[in-house]
Design an enzyme around this catalytic site. Structure first.
Site, PDB file in Angstrom:
ATOM      1  N   THR A  57       0.871  -1.170   0.000  1.00  0.00           N
ATOM      2  CA  THR A  57       0.000   0.000   0.000  1.00  0.00           C
ATOM      3  C   THR A  57       0.910   1.222   0.000  1.00  0.00           C
ATOM      4  O   THR A  57       1.622   1.489   0.961  1.00  0.00           O
ATOM      5  CB  THR A  57      -0.924   0.012   1.228  1.00  0.00           C
ATOM      6  OG1 THR A  57      -1.739  -1.157   1.199  1.00  0.00           O
ATOM      7  CG2 THR A  57      -1.815   1.244   1.213  1.00  0.00           C
ATOM      8  N   LYS A  98      -7.234   1.177  -2.860  1.00  0.00           N
ATOM      9  CA  LYS A  98      -6.824   0.737  -1.526  1.00  0.00           C
ATOM     10  C   LYS A  98      -7.063   1.823  -0.491  1.00  0.00           C
ATOM     11  O   LYS A  98      -7.392   1.539   0.665  1.00  0.00           O
ATOM     12  CB  LYS A  98      -5.344   0.329  -1.536  1.00  0.00           C
ATOM     13  CG  LYS A  98      -4.849  -0.215  -0.190  1.00  0.00           C
ATOM     14  CD  LYS A  98      -5.585  -1.490   0.238  1.00  0.00           C
ATOM     15  CE  LYS A  98      -5.169  -1.929   1.635  1.00  0.00           C
ATOM     16  NZ  LYS A  98      -3.811  -2.499   1.685  1.00  0.00           N
ATOM     17  N   LYS A 115       0.550   4.692   8.420  1.00  0.00           N
ATOM     18  CA  LYS A 115       1.110   5.113   7.127  1.00  0.00           C
ATOM     19  C   LYS A 115       0.010   5.202   6.069  1.00  0.00           C
ATOM     20  O   LYS A 115      -0.075   6.191   5.329  1.00  0.00           O
ATOM     21  CB  LYS A 115       2.196   4.128   6.694  1.00  0.00           C
ATOM     22  CG  LYS A 115       2.769   4.341   5.294  1.00  0.00           C
ATOM     23  CD  LYS A 115       2.160   3.405   4.239  1.00  0.00           C
ATOM     24  CE  LYS A 115       2.453   1.949   4.518  1.00  0.00           C
ATOM     25  NZ  LYS A 115       1.911   1.063   3.454  1.00  0.00           N
TER      26      LYS A 115
END
Length: 300
Positions: free
Chosen positions: A109, A184, A252
């Site tokens: 990701t 995502k 993150k």
């Protein structure tokens, strides 16, 4: 009329797979490719995390550059965007040292912007790049039923689809380079607020004097049902906070999503709240726990 060119068949006979990143999820994913008869060469910053794969017959590489020199299909699933950039575009990187007609698939990701950059640099060298982040956690990786969200050229996706089917059950081509990463972000935004609700439900059940496992039996199959409720709430109840997905990596992801949303002029109050709650946990030493450790927020 000229017949449309058919996708290349990537078979165990004409394919050597490189796999970079053999952590919680990558180890299982590389294992499925190996079990399907494909020769696999692996690289990880910590070799010990690849030992199980080496015992099963995978070969070891000393660097991403060696992977680029030996493999014609390369999967990566590493930690952070800076790791992705180094692995792809650094001096020892797989695009920097790759050969024409190599396929490179980043399942980390990462940022949509970086996915687009890698795509264009790779294309200049005749390398086929796609961004294909995944969802499903350690369980989905182990059971080869990940959701895979793919961005890049459609014909490249079609060539790689049989390999994706060895790793996941829900594989969707989302569009041009970067589209997989944007998808995502949608996934992580939905999870972020949902995780707050799951934790609040379990804590509420406990404070009300209910048996939380019996509560789950009632609510997981109803309108409240979600992957997190079915898979992570039982871990909360048992006090199992081992990572299927690290809190530090979720922070993150949420940071990327917040930055992308801000760039689009979009408010994300649910995501912002979840990020602040997870930041608080990380500051208290929980950054290497699984995301289900959000449950501990109510114990701080």
């Amino acid at each position: 009329m000229v017949e449309k060119e058919r996708s290349i068949m990537l078979t165990p006979e004409n394919t050597r797979i490189g796999f970079i990143g053999t952590g919680v999820m990558g180890k299982s994913m590389a294992g499925h490719l190996l079990d399907s008869g494909y020769p696999v060469i692996v690289y990880n910053r910590t070799k010990e995390k690849a030992e199980e794969l080496l015992e099963k017959g995978a070969a070891w590489a000393e660097s991403p550059k060696e992977i680029a020199e030996k493999a014609n299909v390369i999967f990566t699933i590493v930690g952070y965007p800076q790791d992705v950039e180094r692995v792809y575009l650094g001096e020892e990187g797989i695009v920097t040292n790759g050969r024409p007609d190599t396929y490179v698939i980043d399942m980390t990701t990462s940022t949509p912007t970086l996915a687009e950059k890698i795509y264009h640099v790779a294309k200049e060298k005749g390398i086929h790049a796609v961004d294909a982040p995944v969802s499903g956690g350690d369980v989905g990786a182990k059971e080869a039923r990940l959701s895979i969200m793919v961005g890049g050229d459609k014909e490249v996706y079609e060539t790689l689809e049989p390999l994706f089917k060895l790793l996941g059950k829900n594989i969707v081509y989302q569009g041009k380079a970067g589209a997989g990463q944007h998808t995502k972000m949608c996934n992580q935004i939905a999870i972020a607020s949902n995780m707050i609700g799951v934790c609040e439900a379990i804590v509420y059940a406990e404070k009300a004097g209910l048996d939380p496992e019996k509560v789950l039996t009632s609510i997981t199959s109803g309108a409240a049902g979600s992957w997190s409720l079915s898979n992570l709430a039982p871990r909360m109840i048992k006090g199992n906070f081992e990572p299927g997905f690290f809190i530090k990596h979720f922070i993150k992801d949420m940071t990327i999503a917040l930055e992308e949303a801000e760039a689009m002029g979009m408010e994300t109050p649910g995501l912002d709240l979840a990020k602040r709650m997870y930041d608080s946990l990380a500051q208290n030493g929980e950054e290497n726990s699984g995301t289900q450790a959000l449950y501990k927020y109510w114990q701080q």
